[in-house]
Write a protein that holds these residues in place. Structure first.
Motif, PDB file in Angstrom:
ATOM      1  N   THR A 121       0.809  -1.217   0.000  1.00 61.14           N
ATOM      2  CA  THR A 121       0.000   0.000   0.000  1.00 61.14           C
ATOM      3  C   THR A 121       0.845   1.270   0.000  1.00 61.14           C
ATOM      4  O   THR A 121       0.616   2.167  -0.824  1.00 61.14           O
ATOM      5  CB  THR A 121      -0.967  -0.004   1.197  1.00 61.14           C
ATOM      6  OG1 THR A 121      -1.815  -1.149   1.092  1.00 61.14           O
ATOM      7  CG2 THR A 121      -1.814   1.253   1.203  1.00 61.14           C
ATOM      8  N   PRO A 122       1.842   1.421   0.887  1.00 65.31           N
ATOM      9  CA  PRO A 122       2.662   2.644   0.822  1.00 65.31           C
ATOM     10  C   PRO A 122       3.389   2.797  -0.498  1.00 65.31           C
ATOM     11  O   PRO A 122       3.513   3.911  -1.026  1.00 65.31           O
ATOM     12  CB  PRO A 122       3.651   2.460   1.994  1.00 65.31           C
ATOM     13  CG  PRO A 122       3.004   1.470   2.892  1.00 65.31           C
ATOM     14  CD  PRO A 122       2.227   0.564   2.009  1.00 65.31           C
ATOM     15  N   LEU A 123       3.861   1.690  -1.063  1.00 67.57           N
ATOM     16  CA  LEU A 123       4.559   1.762  -2.345  1.00 67.57           C
ATOM     17  C   LEU A 123       3.612   2.206  -3.448  1.00 67.57           C
ATOM     18  O   LEU A 123       3.970   3.007  -4.319  1.00 67.57           O
ATOM     19  CB  LEU A 123       5.174   0.404  -2.688  1.00 67.57           C
ATOM     20  CG  LEU A 123       6.296  -0.088  -1.770  1.00 67.57           C
ATOM     21  CD1 LEU A 123       6.732  -1.484  -2.174  1.00 67.57           C
ATOM     22  CD2 LEU A 123       7.481   0.862  -1.827  1.00 67.57           C
ATOM     23  N   ALA A 124       2.379   1.676  -3.427  1.00 69.11           N
ATOM     24  CA  ALA A 124       1.398   2.070  -4.441  1.00 69.11           C
ATOM     25  C   ALA A 124       1.045   3.544  -4.317  1.00 69.11           C
ATOM     26  O   ALA A 124       0.908   4.251  -5.325  1.00 69.11           O
ATOM     27  CB  ALA A 124       0.136   1.210  -4.304  1.00 69.11           C
ATOM     28  N   GLU A 125       0.910   4.023  -3.074  1.00 74.55           N
ATOM     29  CA  GLU A 125       0.601   5.443  -2.877  1.00 74.55           C
ATOM     30  C   GLU A 125       1.745   6.319  -3.370  1.00 74.55           C
ATOM     31  O   GLU A 125       1.523   7.349  -4.030  1.00 74.55           O
ATOM     32  CB  GLU A 125       0.329   5.702  -1.395  1.00 74.55           C
ATOM     33  CG  GLU A 125      -0.964   5.040  -0.894  1.00 74.55           C
ATOM     34  CD  GLU A 125      -1.160   5.257   0.599  1.00 74.55           C
ATOM     35  OE1 GLU A 125      -0.235   5.790   1.239  1.00 74.55           O
ATOM     36  OE2 GLU A 125      -2.233   4.889   1.117  1.00 74.55           O
ATOM     37  N   ILE A 153       3.613   9.505 -10.177  1.00 72.96           N
ATOM     38  CA  ILE A 153       3.031   9.633 -11.510  1.00 72.96           C
ATOM     39  C   ILE A 153       2.323  10.973 -11.662  1.00 72.96           C
ATOM     40  O   ILE A 153       2.446  11.648 -12.695  1.00 72.96           O
ATOM     41  CB  ILE A 153       2.062   8.464 -11.775  1.00 72.96           C
ATOM     42  CG1 ILE A 153       2.843   7.140 -11.863  1.00 72.96           C
ATOM     43  CG2 ILE A 153       1.258   8.690 -13.048  1.00 72.96           C
ATOM     44  CD1 ILE A 153       1.965   5.922 -11.990  1.00 72.96           C
ATOM     45  N   ASP A 154       1.575  11.384 -10.625  1.00 76.09           N
ATOM     46  CA  ASP A 154       0.891  12.681 -10.678  1.00 76.09           C
ATOM     47  C   ASP A 154       1.893  13.822 -10.801  1.00 76.09           C
ATOM     48  O   ASP A 154       1.686  14.764 -11.583  1.00 76.09           O
ATOM     49  CB  ASP A 154       0.028  12.868  -9.421  1.00 76.09           C
ATOM     50  CG  ASP A 154      -1.154  11.910  -9.388  1.00 76.09           C
ATOM     51  OD1 ASP A 154      -1.503  11.390 -10.463  1.00 76.09           O
ATOM     52  OD2 ASP A 154      -1.689  11.674  -8.290  1.00 76.09           O
ATOM     53  N   SER A 155       2.968  13.749 -10.042  1.00 81.87           N
ATOM     54  CA  SER A 155       3.994  14.793 -10.117  1.00 81.87           C
ATOM     55  C   SER A 155       4.637  14.830 -11.494  1.00 81.87           C
ATOM     56  O   SER A 155       4.867  15.901 -12.066  1.00 81.87           O
ATOM     57  CB  SER A 155       5.062  14.546  -9.039  1.00 81.87           C
ATOM     58  OG  SER A 155       4.504  14.578  -7.749  1.00 81.87           O
TER      59      SER A 155
END
Length: 272
Positions: free
Chosen positions: A217-221, A227-229
């Protein structure tokens, strides 16, 4: 202007990642000190690593000994290139234990001179390399000689204890510590690592991957945020590119008008 400047940080960081992936890493270990780095290996994969010790420059030598400073730089550039070339000569996914190519005569003379003049002919560099797995008690310690690579092929298997057959690559990475036992000069360590995929190993049945949601989960976040950045940076770059193109067209148009006006002015002056 401030918004544009704020984009330079991520862009420079991304460019440094690209450069770091292309060339070996160089660490400077000061006198009688230790430096540690971590190498992260994907689950069920392995890695080959190579270390090389070359003399570093003491703080006072930069100004006092200009010739040695130039020679040290020449030695460093040569061996950085040699370390990066080692992966081209892999045999069965393993790095060679020595450099495959004979060094140029100039480099041979410099390395011999350094060992004789600075270290009284002693080949041992005083550098100790310790590789350990934080999730296991197994570790491996090696001593490095000047200008001779220390190679560990299949790192995961090399430092695994016999009792712990089913251990997985630690999420925090393998720790590599470099200890400089010299008291008079720093040591530069050139580090090269190559990931090796091993889907069909003998103990693959015992080492079935275990994925926990708390780890993923932390890695996915973080991946989503990255990606957004990256998308926002790309949008800003495209906007800046379009604005620069429009400004260039405007500047070219103004220059053309000024040029035509100059021609008309000169023609009028000649006629008068």
């Amino acid at each position: 202007m401030n918004h544009t400047a704020s984009l330079l940080g991520p862009l420079l960081w991304l460019s440094s990642l690209l450069v770091a992936g292309a060339y070996p890493m160089i660490l400077e270990v000061a006198e009688e000190t230790e430096r540690c780095v971590r190498l992260t290996i994907p689950q069920d994969d392995d890695a080959n690593v190579a270390f090389l010790a070359i003399p570093g420059l003491a703080a006072e030598e930069d100004e006092e000994n200009v010739d040695w400073t130039k020679e040290q730089k020449e030695i460093e550039e040569h061996f950085v290139f040699q370390m990066s070339e080692m992966k081209k000569y892999r045999v069965r996914a393993s790095l060679p234990r020595a450099f495959p190519n004979t060094p140029p005569e100039r480099i041979s003379q410099l390395t011999t001179k350094v060992i004789q003049d600075h270290y009284d002919g002693e080949l041992k560099s005083g550098l100790k390399v310790t590789v350990s797995n934080p999730k296991s008690t197994a570790s491996r310690t090696m001593e490095a000689n000047w200008f001779n690579p220390v190679v560990i092929n299949h790192l995961r298997k090399s430092i695994r204890s016999r009792e712990d057959i089913t251990n997985h690559n630690p999420l925090e990475g393998y720790e590599m510590c470099f200890e400089n036992g010299n008291d008079d000069a720093p040591i530069q360590v050139i580090v090269e690592s190559v990931l090796v995929s091993s889907p069909g190993t003998e103990d693959s049945e015992d080492e079935s991957p275990v994925f926990e949601s708390s780890n993923l989960t932390p890695l996915a976040e973080q991946l989503s945020e990255s990606i957004d950045s990256a998308n926002s940076i790309l949008k800003e770059m495209r906007y800046m590119e379009g604005r620069e193109r429009r400004m260039r067209q405007t500047a070219d148009s103004i220059n053309a008008r000024v040029r035509y006006f100059s021609y008309i002015s000169v023609t009028v002056l000649l006629v008068v």
